[in-house]
Design an enzyme around this catalytic site. Structure first.
Site, PDB file in Angstrom:
ATOM      1  N   ASP A 120      36.390  17.669  59.057  1.00 35.75           N
ATOM      2  CA  ASP A 120      36.286  17.573  57.606  1.00 35.75           C
ATOM      3  C   ASP A 120      36.508  18.922  56.925  1.00 35.75           C
ATOM      4  O   ASP A 120      35.639  19.801  56.986  1.00 35.75           O
ATOM      5  CB  ASP A 120      34.903  17.014  57.263  1.00 35.75           C
ATOM      6  CG  ASP A 120      34.686  16.846  55.779  1.00 35.75           C
ATOM      7  OD1 ASP A 120      35.669  16.873  55.022  1.00 35.75           O
ATOM      8  OD2 ASP A 120      33.516  16.685  55.376  1.00 35.75           O
ATOM      9  N   ASP A 315      41.357  17.590  51.387  1.00 34.77           N
ATOM     10  CA  ASP A 315      40.109  17.163  52.031  1.00 34.77           C
ATOM     11  C   ASP A 315      40.379  16.111  53.108  1.00 34.77           C
ATOM     12  O   ASP A 315      40.627  14.943  52.807  1.00 34.77           O
ATOM     13  CB  ASP A 315      39.169  16.610  50.965  1.00 34.77           C
ATOM     14  CG  ASP A 315      37.788  16.280  51.495  1.00 34.77           C
ATOM     15  OD1 ASP A 315      37.568  16.408  52.718  1.00 34.77           O
ATOM     16  OD2 ASP A 315      36.927  15.883  50.699  1.00 34.77           O
TER      17      ASP A 315
END
Length: 453
Positions: A120, A315
């Site tokens: 992430d 992201d």
């Protein structure tokens, strides 16, 4: 006197014999102690073999560096709630959306315990469920067993050693509609053959929504250090500082079908994953996000004079696209997506201007099409200056573009992702130069292309 003189030599002999026996027993005892010490030493060596192994790897890597690719699995699901991160904004919108999650394997502790995690770029810490967590969400996943690892240590938020019997520091992290609460530890963490000692969070509580619905166990944060609890929590920084990586970066390729694998590569950019030249944009704000400037938005490559000072955070941990409420409302009008999907096949490309390039998305990237009809899938997200206005580029964007994250130079690289049976014309139409047609990459190496620019 005669009796005394006769007994004297005998007593002396007995004393000598006793002394000899005592010496023999002492020698045996010393030998036993020595053997026990050797056994303890061997056990200590065995218990820290993992640490020695990754130290050896790092010492070798200091001279030549390494790269390693991790295959990622793909989870598809539908959701009626907003599970995306808040980015310090309280505004959220609930509706049915299609979501994806990409996750791969890491190993923690000695002996190694395997977990699946989302890699992430929108968070900074490694977070795993622990055996101390009794919630239903934790019970559905593999949990870190601190007692089973000989190299694990209890620490506090600042990295100092925990004191037995004293209250422990805790952290609570919000992920959209859910929360994770946990304690701090440090242990060896391995991504394939790349290992280092990392501070991380092991959850003691997880909310059922959304974590019970995930196939993966935890999250490995790859954001910049400002997003991490501390430098020792940043896996990428630790690998870069130890010169373990061939190049001080990582790159991400996300598949758009089950016919090909997704992957994250630490230490290299893979030429075979790119259908165009890669260009680079500097990180524009010290927020911890891999955040860059966009100059404008385009529709069919025509500048729209929208959001001239907007930022975008790339992201890998979110499955959606998001942006400022007012900009999305204006875009929805200009794109003209009909609720009944009657004009779906005539919809334009939606592009974002970075430097001298336009990065285009097709209708299937920005429209949520289902049994309830069609709607622009960008979620409203309002982040005030100086960090905003902010767009979030999640999985729909990342399936179109191969991205690289350069820690040393604090920049993000973009290239059209090369998918199976992808026509060359498609690459040309996705990444477009403002001063001319897109440049298609034909066999040029990444380093060679970088030198020519």
């Amino acid at each position: 006197m005669i009796t005394f003189s006769a007994i004297g030599p005998l007593a002396l002999l007995l004393q000598v014999a006793a002394a000899a026996a005592a010496i023999a027993r002492s020698v045996a005892a010393v030998a036993a102690l020595d053997e026990a010490a050797n056994n303890v030493a061997e056990k200590l060596i065995d218990s820290h073999a993992h640490v020695k192994e990754h130290r050896h790897l790092q010492e070798g890597a200091a001279n030549m560096g390494m790269s390693h690719s991790i295959s990622l699995k793909r989870q598809l699901y539908r959701s009626t709630q907003t599970h995306g991160r808040q980015f310090r904004s309280k505004r959220a919108l609930s509706r049915v959306v299609h979501k994806t999650a990409y996750y791969g394997q890491v190993e923690v502790g000695t002996p190694r315990q395997s977990f699946t995690v989302v890699f992430d770029t929108g968070s900074g810490n490694l977070m795993l469920p622990s055996t101390y967590c009794r919630s239903r969400a934790c019970g559905m996943h593999k949990r870190f067993d601190r007692k089973a690892s000989t190299t694990a240590e209890d620490i506090e938020a600042d990295g100092s050693a925990s004191r037995p019997g004293s209250p422990r520091d805790q952290i609570t992290v919000t992920f959209g509609t859910g929360e994770i609460t946990g304690l701090f530890y440090k242990d060896d963490v391995c991504v394939g053959s790349l290992c280092t000692n990392v501070h991380f969070v092991a959850a003691t509580e997880e909310t059922e929504d959304p974590f019970a619905s995930f196939n993966f166990d935890g999250v490995l944060g790859l954001a910049l250090p400002e997003m991490a609890q501390g430098k020792e929590f940043s896996l990428v920084d630790l690998l870069v500082d130890s010169k373990a990586l061939k190049q001080p970066l990582f790159s991400v390729f996300l598949s758009d079908s089950e016919a090909e694998d997704s992957e994250i590569t630490f230490g290299d950019v893979r030429q075979e994953r790119m259908a165009s030249q890669m260009f680079w944009q500097d990180v524009s704000r010290p927020t911890g996000y891999w955040q860059v400037q966009i100059a404008d938005i385009t529709i069919n490559n025509q500048l729209q004079s929208l959001c001239a000072e907007c930022q975008v955070a790339v992201d890998t941990g979110t499955s959606q696209l998001a942006g400022p409420t007012t900009v999305i409302a204006e875009l929805a009008q200009r794109l003209g997506v009909k609720r009944d999907c009657s004009n779906y096949h005539e919809l334009p490309r939606l592009g974002f201007v970075m430097g001298d390039h336009v990065l285009n998305l097709n209708p299937d990237d920005y429209v949520d099409k289902g049994s309830n009809g069609c709607a622009v899938s960008l979620m409203p997200l309002d982040v005030p200056p100086p960090n905003g206005p902010l767009f979030i580029f999640g999985d729909p964007f990342l399936r179109k573009y191969y991205t690289a994250y350069d820690r040393a130079k604090k920049r993000v690289g973009f290239a059209v992702a090369k998918h199976i049976n992808m026509p060359e014309k498609q690459a040309e139409s996705l990444l477009v130069a403002l001063n001319g047609p897109g440049e298609v990459r034909r066999g040029a190496s990444f380093l060679g292309a970088a030198r020519r620019r």
